[in-house]
Scaffold this active site. Structure first.
Site, PDB file in Angstrom:
ATOM      1  N   LYS A  89     -19.741 -93.703  54.078  1.00  0.00           N
ATOM      2  CA  LYS A  89     -19.544 -92.400  54.699  1.00  0.00           C
ATOM      3  C   LYS A  89     -18.066 -92.030  54.605  1.00  0.00           C
ATOM      4  CE  LYS A  89     -20.163 -90.126  59.232  1.00  0.00           C
ATOM      5  NZ  LYS A  89     -20.576 -90.299  60.627  1.00  0.00           N
ATOM      6  N   SER A 140     -20.907 -83.641  57.702  1.00  0.00           N
ATOM      7  CA  SER A 140     -20.873 -82.255  58.152  1.00  0.00           C
ATOM      8  C   SER A 140     -20.017 -81.360  57.271  1.00  0.00           C
ATOM      9  CB  SER A 140     -20.353 -82.203  59.594  1.00  0.00           C
ATOM     10  OG  SER A 140     -19.045 -82.754  59.687  1.00  0.00           O
ATOM     11  N   LYS A 149     -16.589 -96.602  56.248  1.00  0.00           N
ATOM     12  CA  LYS A 149     -16.439 -95.291  56.889  1.00  0.00           C
ATOM     13  C   LYS A 149     -14.957 -94.928  56.834  1.00  0.00           C
ATOM     14  CE  LYS A 149     -17.341 -92.752  61.180  1.00  0.00           C
ATOM     15  NZ  LYS A 149     -17.824 -92.859  62.584  1.00  0.00           N
ATOM     16  N   GLU A 186     -15.421-105.375  53.680  1.00  0.00           N
ATOM     17  CA  GLU A 186     -16.211-104.966  54.846  1.00  0.00           C
ATOM     18  C   GLU A 186     -17.693-105.248  54.614  1.00  0.00           C
ATOM     19  OE1 GLU A 186     -15.199-103.957  57.726  1.00  0.00           O
ATOM     20  OE2 GLU A 186     -13.205-103.073  57.515  1.00  0.00           O
ATOM     21  N   TYR A 216     -28.290 -83.322  56.672  1.00  0.00           N
ATOM     22  CA  TYR A 216     -28.783 -82.302  57.600  1.00  0.00           C
ATOM     23  C   TYR A 216     -29.847 -81.421  56.953  1.00  0.00           C
ATOM     24  CZ  TYR A 216     -24.771 -83.970  60.169  1.00  0.00           C
ATOM     25  OH  TYR A 216     -23.881 -84.781  60.822  1.00  0.00           O
ATOM     26  N   ARG A 263     -17.272 -82.786  64.737  1.00  0.00           N
ATOM     27  CA  ARG A 263     -16.581 -82.846  66.026  1.00  0.00           C
ATOM     28  C   ARG A 263     -16.950 -81.657  66.898  1.00  0.00           C
ATOM     29  NH1 ARG A 263     -11.150 -85.535  63.353  1.00  0.00           N
ATOM     30  NH2 ARG A 263     -12.177 -87.526  62.966  1.00  0.00           N
ATOM     31  N   ARG A 278      -8.112 -91.298  63.932  1.00  0.00           N
ATOM     32  CA  ARG A 278      -8.801 -92.601  63.907  1.00  0.00           C
ATOM     33  C   ARG A 278      -8.335 -93.471  62.744  1.00  0.00           C
ATOM     34  NH1 ARG A 278     -13.992 -89.114  65.232  1.00  0.00           N
ATOM     35  NH2 ARG A 278     -13.951 -89.246  67.502  1.00  0.00           N
TER      36      ARG A 278
END
Length: 330
Positions: A251, A277, A199, A236, A316, A209, A220
């Site tokens: 992602k 998004s 990610k 990872e 979505y 957000r 972040r």
């Protein structure tokens, strides 16, 4: 004059021919619908930066889950949006049995049972007043190990609310193993974990957000992956699988197809991609202006994930596109 003896165009001559020799096929079962459920509403609330996507009430979430199941979508990934006044430094709504995410999980399971794989986001960013994915220390930094303790508590709460799959998404070191041990100790050995393995700290999260009423202060970058790094994603992956991940995810999607391909080639467990998004918003905005063909762009982007190695795609457009796929198949 010499003409070609090998003519690949022969296999492109008609729609039926192209369909017959297609190397990759998208199926409704490849799709997972991300959905937002908001605490303080009785009706769905449109998300301005994501046309067609809403913050659901619990009742409208039930309807959306039924529609997804009827369309042949495999899963639904839930994100909770609590009342602002309930957010605090440790994300208390995340472990409250009556927190909005837990209520949404119970509602969906009541409505569709096992007809959908019901998934939940295992992270603190939606429920903290600072908007970070973890607990902060005295210096304002995300405390990895204190966050793991909260994730363990949240994992049990979400499992007890009915989730089939939990998605640890905070990019804390050890998050998969810590959640796995907590689930097993609480008797939830059958609840699966879909690790957000790669990610990245991306510019494409902006509309999300808005969707979760984020309270984020700062960024972040100290815990999400740095966009220039590729080899790190495979490290990872190795760690997540060793800690007990049942599925893994990359992602964002389109900007990281190379990472998706590398993870898919190395992973011993199913691989998902999240069409996030910002990717959704770009297509919708360009289509609204008549700059691109919307349906073709949706199909092309989703096919790109499958071609790059994803067996599952969070999008979505899941329900809409699943319906379109079924109609095309007759």
């Amino acid at each position: 004059m010499s003409f070609p003896q090998v003519r690949p165009r022969r296999l492109r001559t008609t729609p039926a021919m192209r369909r017959m020799v297609a190397e990759h096929r998208l199926h409704p079962a490849n799709l997972i619908l991300p959905a937002f459920v908001r605490e303080d509403v009785d009706e769905p609330v449109p998300i301005g930066s994501m046309p067609g996507v809403v913050q659901h009430s619990v009742d409208s979430l039930r309807k959306a889950a039924v529609e997804a199941a009827d369309a042949g979508v495999s899963g639904i990934m839930l994100f909770g949006v609590p009342e602002e006044a309930k957010k605090d430094a440790v994300g208390s709504p995340g472990t409250d049995p009556d927190g909005i995410l837990q209520r949404g999980l119970r509602a969906v399971r009541e409505e569709v049972g096992d007809a959908l794989v019901v998934m939940s986001d295992l992270c603190l960013d939606e429920v903290t007043d600072h908007g970070h994915c973890g607990v902060l220390d005295e210096a304002g930094r995300v405390d990895n190990d204190a966050t793991l303790e909260r994730y363990a508590e949240m994992a049990v709460a979400q499992a007890e609310a009915g989730a089939h799959v939990l998605g640890p998404s905070g990019m804390m070191d050890g998050q998969v193993g810590h959640a796995r041990r907590a689930l097993d100790a609480a008797g939830h050995q059958d609840v699966a974990l879909m690790a957000y393995t790669a990610k990245y700290a991306s510019a494409f999260y902006g509309p999300f957000r808005e969707a979760v009423n984020s309270s984020l202060k700062g960024d972040r970058k100290t815990y999400q992956q740095d966009p220039p790094n590729a080899r790190e994603a495979l490290r990872e992956l190795e760690l997540d699988v060793a800690e007990g991940a049942d599925l893994v995810m990359v992602k964002p999607g389109l900007p990281y197809l190379d990472i998706l391909r590398a993870v898919a080639d190395a992973s011993p467990v199913p691989v998902a991609a999240y069409q996030i998004s910002g990717e959704y918003a770009m297509v919708e905005a360009a289509a609204e202006r008549g700059w691109i063909d919307r349906e073709r762009a949706i199909d092309e982007t989703l096919t790109a994930f499958v071609r790059a190695g994803a067996g599952l795609v969070l999008t979505y457009w899941a329900t809409e596109h699943a319906r379109r796929l079924r109609a095309a198949a007759g």
